[in-house]
Write a protein that holds these residues in place. Structure first.
Motif, mmCIF file in Angstrom:
data_model
loop_
_atom_site.group_PDB
_atom_site.id
_atom_site.type_symbol
_atom_site.label_atom_id
_atom_site.label_comp_id
_atom_site.label_asym_id
_atom_site.label_seq_id
_atom_site.Cartn_x
_atom_site.Cartn_y
_atom_site.Cartn_z
ATOM 1 N N CYS A 72 0.829 -1.206 0.000
ATOM 2 C CA CYS A 72 0.000 0.000 0.000
ATOM 3 C C CYS A 72 0.868 1.262 0.000
ATOM 4 C CB CYS A 72 -0.935 -0.004 1.216
ATOM 5 S SG CYS A 72 -2.349 1.110 1.068
ATOM 6 N N CYS A 143 -4.568 -2.853 0.022
ATOM 7 C CA CYS A 143 -4.231 -2.137 1.253
ATOM 8 C C CYS A 143 -4.879 -2.834 2.448
ATOM 9 C CB CYS A 143 -4.712 -0.690 1.175
ATOM 10 S SG CYS A 143 -3.777 0.347 0.037
ATOM 11 N N SER A 220 -0.162 3.162 5.580
ATOM 12 C CA SER A 220 -0.196 1.899 4.842
ATOM 13 C C SER A 220 -1.352 1.006 5.276
ATOM 14 C CB SER A 220 1.136 1.138 5.023
ATOM 15 O OG SER A 220 2.191 1.858 4.426
#
Length: 314
Positions: A72, A143, A220
């Motif tokens: 991500c 993600c 992230s």
């Protein structure tokens, strides 16, 4: 919303007044027409190849992009940001890439994403507009905690660029931002839900002296810390528009609700996203290749089975 560099989309986008073309219809409500139109449906436009609606092809795209977006990081962030810049003006038609809009200052930071997605569209012989939306869906799914949004394909590509200056800055009044999104069928709650994508964002152009700063402490992870930290003033960096949304009478309630519940945000975000990324397209003519997305065998995002646009936001 105007996204700066790897930041997602900064809110708002001026809908093109008087645009003409096919209507945007909700996949689950074929008779519902959005207020947005695709002005690029006439003139210089080209349709994606037949393979653009072959879900087996999109499964290969998903496998390829999943590797690119692992972690991500910047590549995923750029992919998530791109649809906002493609869809908010002429509708989701690929003109961000095909109309060379990516080189404009309002799209600063997106050229690497545009280069990547243009190459992937050519590699797999699929439509550019579809690649922009599908890549974002893959990035969101990759993600951590990201929901599985719907992946419809079959959009009509256009090389006709949208008028310049239609993507506003983070300094715009909240009322103006909400009006702009209302023009493409988004409610105030939808806008707050979509802006939550800043949870995996960093900024580079809003304040160049602080380039690289994230908009929450976990850039992230697709979590709700963005909402709580923006309101508390503890985020590493916050856009002015985001800060003002935390206490505006039209947006504060939704902001606080999403800050308290990952589930509530996932439901609202998925519904808003699924409707936004088909702006300017006849949904009845699109094909659902959501099964090609990473993790599609698992239970999809909360509320995914509900009719798009139902009372999920209130």
């Amino acid at each position: 919303m105007l996204l700066h560099s790897a930041i997602l989309f900064t809110l708002a986008a001026r809908a093109v007044a008087g645009a003409s073309g096919s209507s945007n219809t909700s996949p689950s409500s074929p008779s519902t027409t959005s207020s947005a139109s695709n002005s690029s449906s006439s003139g210089s436009s080209s349709t994606g190849s037949p393979s653009s609606t072959d879900c087996s092809t999109w499964s290969k795209v998903a496998s390829d992009l999943s590797s690119t977006f692992q972690g991500c990081g910047p590549a995923a962030r750029g992919a998530i940001r791109a649809p906002f810049h493609d869809c908010i003006n002429n509708g989701c038609d690929g003109s961000l890439i095909l109309g060379s809009e990516c080189s404009r200052s309002e799209n600063a930071g997106l050229p690497p994403t545009c280069t990547l997605l243009a190459a992937k569209a050519k590699q797999y012989n699929v439509g550019t507009a579809d690649m922009i939306q599908f890549a974002a869906a893959v990035a969101i799914a990759v993600c951590p905690l990201g929901p599985r949004v719907r992946a419809l394909v079959g959009r009509t590509d256009s090389s006709t660029p949208a008028a310049e200056g239609l993507v506003p800055s983070t300094k715009d009044p909240i009322a103006q931002i909400l009006r702009q999104f209302a023009a493409v069928g988004m409610s105030a709650a939808d806008v707050v839900a979509l802006v939550g994508s800043h949870t995996v964002a960093t900024q580079s152009f809003d304040d160049p002296s602080q380039a690289g700063k994230a908009l929450d402490s976990t850039p992230s992870r697709w979590d709700v810390k963005f909402y709580s930290e923006t309101k508390a003033g503890t985020a590493p960096y916050s856009f002015s528009s985001d800060r003002r949304m935390t206490n505006d009478s039209s947006t504060e309630g939704s902001w606080d609700r999403f800050a308290r519940s990952q589930h509530a945000w996932a439901v609202a975000f998925t519904s808003a996203w699924d409707r936004f990324v088909v702006v300017g397209n006849d949904v009845g003519k699109l094909k659902d290749c959501s099964s090609s997305l990473p993790g599609s065998s698992k239970r999809r995002a909360e509320g995914m089975g509900s009719p798009m646009g139902d009372g999920a936001f209130h």
